[in-house]
Enzyme design. Sequence first.
Site, mmCIF file in Angstrom:
data_model
loop_
_atom_site.group_PDB
_atom_site.id
_atom_site.type_symbol
_atom_site.label_atom_id
_atom_site.label_comp_id
_atom_site.label_asym_id
_atom_site.label_seq_id
_atom_site.Cartn_x
_atom_site.Cartn_y
_atom_site.Cartn_z
ATOM 1 N N GLU A 36 9.581 15.759 16.526
ATOM 2 C CA GLU A 36 9.970 15.988 15.085
ATOM 3 C C GLU A 36 8.861 16.657 14.442
ATOM 4 O OE1 GLU A 36 11.131 12.880 11.492
ATOM 5 O OE2 GLU A 36 9.177 12.331 12.475
ATOM 6 N N CYS A 49 13.125 11.675 7.249
ATOM 7 C CA CYS A 49 13.450 11.192 8.746
ATOM 8 C C CYS A 49 14.809 11.234 9.108
ATOM 9 C CB CYS A 49 13.204 9.687 8.801
ATOM 10 S SG CYS A 49 13.716 8.805 7.695
ATOM 11 N N GLU A 54 10.863 1.579 10.466
ATOM 12 C CA GLU A 54 11.440 2.738 10.616
ATOM 13 C C GLU A 54 10.728 4.009 10.505
ATOM 14 O OE1 GLU A 54 14.666 2.845 10.989
ATOM 15 O OE2 GLU A 54 14.767 0.441 10.870
ATOM 16 N N LYS A 82 0.832 -1.289 0.086
ATOM 17 C CA LYS A 82 -0.025 -0.025 0.140
ATOM 18 C C LYS A 82 0.995 1.244 -0.173
ATOM 19 C CE LYS A 82 -1.293 2.841 3.047
ATOM 20 N NZ LYS A 82 -1.534 3.923 2.291
#
Length: 483
Positions: A384, A284, A250, A175
Amino acid sequence: MPETFKNYIDGEWRDSETGDTFEVSNPADDADVVGEYQFSSAADANGAVEAAAAAQDEWADTDAGTRGTYLREVAKHLDDREEELTELLVREEGKTRTEANGEVNRAIDIFYYYAERAMDYNGEVLNPTGGNQNLYYVREPMGVAGLVTPWNYPIAIPAWKMAPALATGNTVAIKPAKRTPNSVRAIFEAFDEAGLPDGVVNMVTGSGSEVGNAIVEHEQVDCVSFTGSRQVGETIYEQATDDHKRIQTELGSKNPSLVMPSADVAAAAETVGAGAFGVTGQACTATERVLVHEEVYDEFVDHLVEYAEGLEVGPGLDDPGMGPHVSEDQLETTLDYVELGEEEGATLEYGGERLDGDEYDGGHFVSPTIFTDVESDMRIMQEEVFGPFVGVMPVSDLDEGIELANDVEYGLSAGILSQDHTEINRFIDEVDFGIIKPNAKTTGLDLHVPFGGMNASSSETYREQGEEGMDYFTIIKTVYDNY
């Protein structure tokens, strides 16, 4: 009318059973609709998994050389469309043309790399402790790989998950991110043109809650690989482990760069700026925490502001220094953190403004943001942002720099700018991050080495990329052959 694209299941392009679609627009211009995609259901996802399961045994029995030949053909098809795919990625995700071209070529190289690795990755013959025995182990595919991929690297990350899975004999149900399905669709066109057997690769577009969950939870999925937000990743980890599936996640990070007095301060500011504001900070591995020795702090801030001032922001197709955010939601998140930083008492040294007028109308543009007078425990230094956003904080020495580098829950990528190798080696030894990059920006990775984080950045199970990326998709069988 925009073109309507279909799911790919069991070797066929198919409409969703829902009959519903959604649009994807250019982040630089909402009026530029890239395409319509299937708003799929759990039933569509189940069909993709079942097709993958039906094809798995035959694909696993296909010799590694043939699997590699298929991957090589996929790479060639993508290579032939390099310029087209670059423009597609720019219009879909918002990267600059240079950034998008680099990502497209990374995806091509990944398929070439795993095409060759498929030939020499199987196991090892060992010396037995006794006589009259052959002792060896072989690696066998896990089975069906369920993959859920993010929007920020929409062709490279799917490539580095699918290529090792296929090279080692697994079949795939994926997906792609709802914001950026077109790049994955292009890979599936290459699969189709390369003639992969029906059911080996399957793609279903739609929401994570509907399609993603169905793939993760399906009983015929043997392993799950997810890249995305920490919140979603932790939920997927729990779902997969509850079902005793192998899991790889991750997630996000809050990556530091430490600048020491021995560094070339102007060059260090350029390196940090590139790591913070490249790809609009939507990586990231992007730099968000900047720790600067007090001896060079003021000079560094001046140079970093100068770098940000000189960064041209604009539509990715014009190949500026920085493109737009991927969506209005992502832009609003960055602007919310700018407001939060001011509320927390930090000083907005530069930027943090929504850009509008002329070429910015209809897009999701923000100026690169630099905060000073920050404290490590501020939310803007702990959470973040996933935008072009940094906080700069002075440190008194290397010990404090290392302590503050580690003062986050995350642990993906960290950098140090220094000409003192004693400082560099201590930093490497003492920071809790999966990737350490002395005298380089925290972004930018080679494809043939392990990639992954520590602490809240990762499930800390298996690394991606390189040979370790193949390890995740295989299980070892040890053989004691007595004669």
